[in-house]
Design a protein around this motif. Structure first.
Motif, PDB file in Angstrom:
ATOM      1  N   SER A 142      20.917  32.290 -46.058  1.00  0.00           N
ATOM      2  CA  SER A 142      19.525  32.161 -46.479  1.00  0.00           C
ATOM      3  C   SER A 142      18.956  30.937 -45.770  1.00  0.00           C
ATOM      4  O   SER A 142      19.328  29.802 -46.075  1.00  0.00           O
ATOM      5  N   ILE A 143      18.061  31.170 -44.808  1.00  0.00           N
ATOM      6  CA  ILE A 143      17.503  30.106 -43.977  1.00  0.00           C
ATOM      7  C   ILE A 143      16.267  29.547 -44.681  1.00  0.00           C
ATOM      8  O   ILE A 143      15.225  30.205 -44.736  1.00  0.00           O
ATOM      9  N   CYS A 144      16.411  28.351 -45.236  1.00  0.00           N
ATOM     10  CA  CYS A 144      15.352  27.774 -46.069  1.00  0.00           C
ATOM     11  C   CYS A 144      14.614  26.699 -45.273  1.00  0.00           C
ATOM     12  O   CYS A 144      15.005  25.526 -45.292  1.00  0.00           O
ATOM     13  N   THR A 145      13.589  27.097 -44.567  1.00  0.00           N
ATOM     14  CA  THR A 145      12.881  26.160 -43.706  1.00  0.00           C
ATOM     15  C   THR A 145      11.506  26.705 -43.369  1.00  0.00           C
ATOM     16  O   THR A 145      11.273  27.913 -43.444  1.00  0.00           O
TER      17      THR A 145
ATOM     18  N   ARG B 285      13.774  43.828 -39.578  1.00  0.00           N
ATOM     19  CA  ARG B 285      15.031  43.138 -39.928  1.00  0.00           C
ATOM     20  C   ARG B 285      14.766  41.821 -40.644  1.00  0.00           C
ATOM     21  O   ARG B 285      15.697  41.047 -40.879  1.00  0.00           O
ATOM     22  N   LEU B 286      13.527  41.577 -40.987  1.00  0.00           N
ATOM     23  CA  LEU B 286      13.135  40.316 -41.600  1.00  0.00           C
ATOM     24  C   LEU B 286      12.973  40.482 -43.102  1.00  0.00           C
ATOM     25  O   LEU B 286      12.299  41.404 -43.574  1.00  0.00           O
ATOM     26  N   ILE B 287      13.623  39.617 -43.867  1.00  0.00           N
ATOM     27  CA  ILE B 287      13.460  39.558 -45.322  1.00  0.00           C
ATOM     28  C   ILE B 287      12.894  38.190 -45.662  1.00  0.00           C
ATOM     29  O   ILE B 287      13.423  37.157 -45.244  1.00  0.00           O
ATOM     30  N   LEU B 288      11.808  38.178 -46.432  1.00  0.00           N
ATOM     31  CA  LEU B 288      11.226  36.920 -46.878  1.00  0.00           C
ATOM     32  C   LEU B 288      11.580  36.693 -48.342  1.00  0.00           C
ATOM     33  O   LEU B 288      11.508  37.618 -49.165  1.00  0.00           O
ATOM     34  N   GLY B 289      11.980  35.470 -48.654  1.00  0.00           N
ATOM     35  CA  GLY B 289      12.356  35.127 -50.022  1.00  0.00           C
ATOM     36  C   GLY B 289      11.585  33.926 -50.517  1.00  0.00           C
ATOM     37  O   GLY B 289      11.086  33.104 -49.748  1.00  0.00           O
ATOM     38  N   GLY B 290      11.498  33.838 -51.830  1.00  0.00           N
ATOM     39  CA  GLY B 290      10.898  32.685 -52.490  1.00  0.00           C
ATOM     40  C   GLY B 290      11.960  31.974 -53.299  1.00  0.00           C
ATOM     41  O   GLY B 290      12.675  32.598 -54.099  1.00  0.00           O
ATOM     42  N   ASP B 291      12.081  30.657 -53.105  1.00  0.00           N
ATOM     43  CA  ASP B 291      13.164  29.875 -53.700  1.00  0.00           C
ATOM     44  C   ASP B 291      12.612  28.948 -54.780  1.00  0.00           C
ATOM     45  O   ASP B 291      11.548  28.345 -54.609  1.00  0.00           O
ATOM     46  N   HIS B 292      13.343  28.821 -55.882  1.00  0.00           N
ATOM     47  CA  HIS B 292      12.956  27.936 -56.991  1.00  0.00           C
ATOM     48  C   HIS B 292      11.562  28.279 -57.516  1.00  0.00           C
ATOM     49  O   HIS B 292      10.773  27.379 -57.853  1.00  0.00           O
ATOM     50  N   LEU B 293      11.259  29.576 -57.607  1.00  0.00           N
ATOM     51  CA  LEU B 293       9.931  29.965 -58.074  1.00  0.00           C
ATOM     52  C   LEU B 293       9.845  29.763 -59.581  1.00  0.00           C
ATOM     53  O   LEU B 293      10.566  30.380 -60.359  1.00  0.00           O
ATOM     54  N   GLY B 294       8.964  28.888 -59.972  1.00  0.00           N
ATOM     55  CA  GLY B 294       8.808  28.531 -61.376  1.00  0.00           C
ATOM     56  C   GLY B 294       7.816  27.391 -61.498  1.00  0.00           C
ATOM     57  O   GLY B 294       7.042  27.108 -60.568  1.00  0.00           O
ATOM     58  N   PRO B 295       7.836  26.686 -62.599  1.00  0.00           N
ATOM     59  CA  PRO B 295       6.818  25.663 -62.858  1.00  0.00           C
ATOM     60  C   PRO B 295       7.061  24.319 -62.193  1.00  0.00           C
ATOM     61  O   PRO B 295       6.284  23.386 -62.413  1.00  0.00           O
TER      62      PRO B 295
ATOM     63  N   GLU C   7      13.599  31.877 -46.348  1.00  0.00           N
ATOM     64  CA  GLU C   7      13.060  31.563 -47.678  1.00  0.00           C
ATOM     65  C   GLU C   7      12.158  30.338 -47.642  1.00  0.00           C
ATOM     66  O   GLU C   7      12.414  29.373 -46.915  1.00  0.00           O
ATOM     67  N   ALA C   8      11.123  30.389 -48.460  1.00  0.00           N
ATOM     68  CA  ALA C   8      10.234  29.256 -48.678  1.00  0.00           C
ATOM     69  C   ALA C   8      10.393  28.799 -50.118  1.00  0.00           C
ATOM     70  O   ALA C   8      10.597  29.620 -51.022  1.00  0.00           O
ATOM     71  N   THR C   9      10.312  27.500 -50.349  1.00  0.00           N
ATOM     72  CA  THR C   9      10.421  26.985 -51.713  1.00  0.00           C
ATOM     73  C   THR C   9       9.047  26.881 -52.358  1.00  0.00           C
ATOM     74  O   THR C   9       8.017  26.891 -51.682  1.00  0.00           O
ATOM     75  N   CYS C  10       9.071  26.723 -53.673  1.00  0.00           N
ATOM     76  CA  CYS C  10       7.820  26.599 -54.425  1.00  0.00           C
ATOM     77  C   CYS C  10       7.030  25.363 -54.013  1.00  0.00           C
ATOM     78  O   CYS C  10       5.796  25.355 -54.108  1.00  0.00           O
TER      79      CYS C  10
END
Length: 425
Positions: A23-26, A86-96, A49-52
C-alpha cells in the motif's frame, strides 16, 4: 457491480501469484511514478492511498480533495503509461482525526462528508479509523464506540459510491499505530493479542448489522493490528515472526480477512516477506519511500555542488531548511534535544517529517532548479559512487543511466521492489 480485486485477498495465499499487496501511502509525484514503474512488470495491481490529513473535502495538507487526488494520480499514470484499470485508490485513517479538537458530533459529521467524497470519487479501499476521542472524550475510545462510528461511516460511503461501479472494500481495526511513526525512540511494542483481534472483528460485525450494513461488512477484508513493527525518529523495531505467531494463527477464525500492517517502513525484505507469509498481507509504506527520495535528491544536490559550485544561490538542503524553519508546525513538537540534534532530525529522521514540505512552492522550485541544472547529462560514475553509492552497481553495470531523474526514480524503485518481492513470495 464490478468485482473489487481486493475482495478475495484472503484467498491469494492459496493460489498461484502474489499473496499480498504493498500500500503506497504518498502524494509525491516522483514516488507515485516510481511505484508505477516498479509494479508495471508484475501481476500486482497498484494500490495508492491518501490519508485523511493529506486529502479531504477541505484540501488537507496537499490542498487536494479526493476527486483532485484521483485526477492527480491518473495524470501521473497517463504520463507513465501505467494502465488505469490496474490502479486502486484507497483512503487511510478515514475518520474524525482531522477535526478531533471539535465535539464528536461535529467531527463525525465532517468525517461523513469526507468519506462520502472518497467513495464518490471512486476510492475502493477504505480504512475506517474512529479510534481517537474528540473534544471532551478519552484519548482512545473503547471498541464498541469505535465500531459504532466506523459503521456510521461505512453507511455514508455505501450511500455515496457510484452506481454500477466497483464496490469498496473496508479495513477496520482499533489498534492503529500513530500515522507516520512514533515520536520518540522506541524499545519494544505490545503485539495485538489474538483475543483483542477477534473481539474487534466481532464488535464491528454487530455494529454494522445494527445499522443495516451487513453487505458492507461482507466486504471487510482487513483488520489493522500491531504485529510488532514500528519506527521512531531514531530507530526501527524489526518484525519477529515467533512473537506474532499466536496473532497470525487467529486469522483462521476470521475467514475472508487478512491483517493490515502499518508502519512497515524500514523493514528488511526478509521481514516484509515474513509478514506477508504470516497473513499481514497489506503492507503500508509511506515515510520510507520519501526517505529514500530525499536521500537521492540530497545526493544529487552534493553532485551538483561538485560539478557546478556556486551556480545556485542556495543548495537544495539549504532551501529545505529555510522552508521548514518558516513553517515549523510539522516538525517542531515531534523532534527533541539540542538545536543541533533537532537540525539533524529535520533532514534525516526515520519519521521523515520533511515529507510534508516537498509540496511547498519554494521546495518544488528548489528541486526543479536542481534537476534542471543537472539536466539529461550523464553524471560521472565516480560521483554516483560517492554520493549515491547504493545505485552505483546498477550504473556501473550499464543497467541504469547515470542521469538525475533516472537516479531519483531508481532510488524509490529499489525500496518498492522489496515490497513487491515480499508480496510475490
Amino acid at each position: 457491480m464490478i468485482a473489487n480485486p481486493l475482495h478475495a485477498i484472503a484467498e491469494w495465499r492459496d493460489r498461484p501469484g502474489p499473496s499480498g499487496i504493498p500500500s503506497i501511502c504518498t502524494a509525491h509525484p516522483l514516488v507515485i511514478e516510481a511505484a508505477m514503474r516498479c509494479i508495471a512488470p508484475t501481476p500486482l495491481p497498484l494500490l495508492i492511498e491518501a490519508t485523511c490529513n493529506q486529502v479531504n473535502q477541505e484540501g488537507g495538507y496537499t490542498g487536494m480533495t479526493p476527486a483532485d487526488f484521483r485526477r492527480f494520480v491518473e495524470g501521473i499514470a497517463r504520463e507513465a503509461g501505467f494502465p488505469l484499470d490496474r490502479l486502486i485508490l484507497g483512503g487511510d485513517h478515514l475518520g474524525p482525526n482531522p477535526w478531533k479538537t471539535l465535539p464528536a458530533d461535529q467531527a463525525m459529521a465532517r468525517a461523513e462528508t469526507m468519506i462520502r467524497d472518497y467513495a464518490a470519487a471512486g476510492f475502493t479501499k477504505l480504512h475506517l479509523d474512529c479510534s481517537m476521542g474528540c473534544a471532551g472524550e478519552p484519548v482512545a475510545l473503547d471498541d464498541a464506540e469505535t465500531a459504532a462510528r466506523a459503521a456510521r461511516l461505512a453507511a455514508a460511503a455505501e450511500a455515496a459510491r457510484p452506481a454500477g461501479g466497483v464496490a469498496p472494500v473496508y479495513v477496520i481495526g482499533t489498534e492503529v499505530p500513530i500515522p507516520g511513526g512514533a515520536m520518540e525512540e522506541i524499545e519494544g511494542l505490545e503485539i495485538t493479542s489474538p483475543r483483542a483481534a477477534l473481539t474487534t472483528f466481532e464488535v464491528h460485525r454487530r455494529a454494522f448489522a445494527d445499522v443495516g450494513q451487513q453487505d458492507a461488512f461482507s466486504r471487510v477484508v482487513g483488520l489493522v493490528v500491531q504485529p510488532g513493527v514500528e519506527f521512531g525518529n531514531h530507530n526501527v523495531i524489526d518484525y519477529d515472526p515467533a512473537a506474532a505467531r499466536d496473532l497470525s494463527a487467529a486469522l483462521a477464525q476470521m475467514p475472508g480477512l487478512v491483517f493490515e500492517a502499518h508502519s512497515t517502513d524500514y523493514q528488511t525484505r526478509e521481514a516484509l516477506t515474513a509478514l506477508v507469509r504470516d497473513g499481514f498481507a497489506i503492507l503500508k509504506v509511506g515515510p520510507g519511500l520519501t526517505f529514500v527520495l530525499r536521500e537521492a535528491l540530497y545526493g544529487l544536490d552534493a553532485i551538483a555542488e561538485e560539478l557546478f559550485p556556486g551556480r545556485r544561490q542556495r543548495t537544495l538542503r539549504q532551501a529545505m531548511e529555510a522552508v521548514m524553519q518558516q513553517a515549523p508546525g510539522n516538525w517542531d513538537r515531534y523532534y527533541h534535544g539540542s538545536d543541533a540534534e533537532r537540525a539533524l532530525q529535520r533532514h534525516f529522521s526515520y519519521s521523515d517529517r520533511i515529507r510534508y514540505y516537498w509540496p511547498q512552492p519554494a521546495a518544488e522550485q528548489a528541486v526543479a532548479e536542481l534537476l534542471a541544472l543537472l539536466g539529461d547529462a550523464d553524471l560521472p560514475e565516480t560521483l554516483v559512487a560517492q554520493y549515491l553509492g547504493g545505485l552505483y552497481p546498477e550504473v556501473r553495470a550499464g543497467r541504469l543511466p547515470p542521469r538525475a531523474r533516472a537516479l531519483t526514480l531508481a532510488a524509490v524503485e529499489r525500496l518498492a521492489a522489496d515490497y513487491v518481492a515480499a508480496c510475490r513470495g
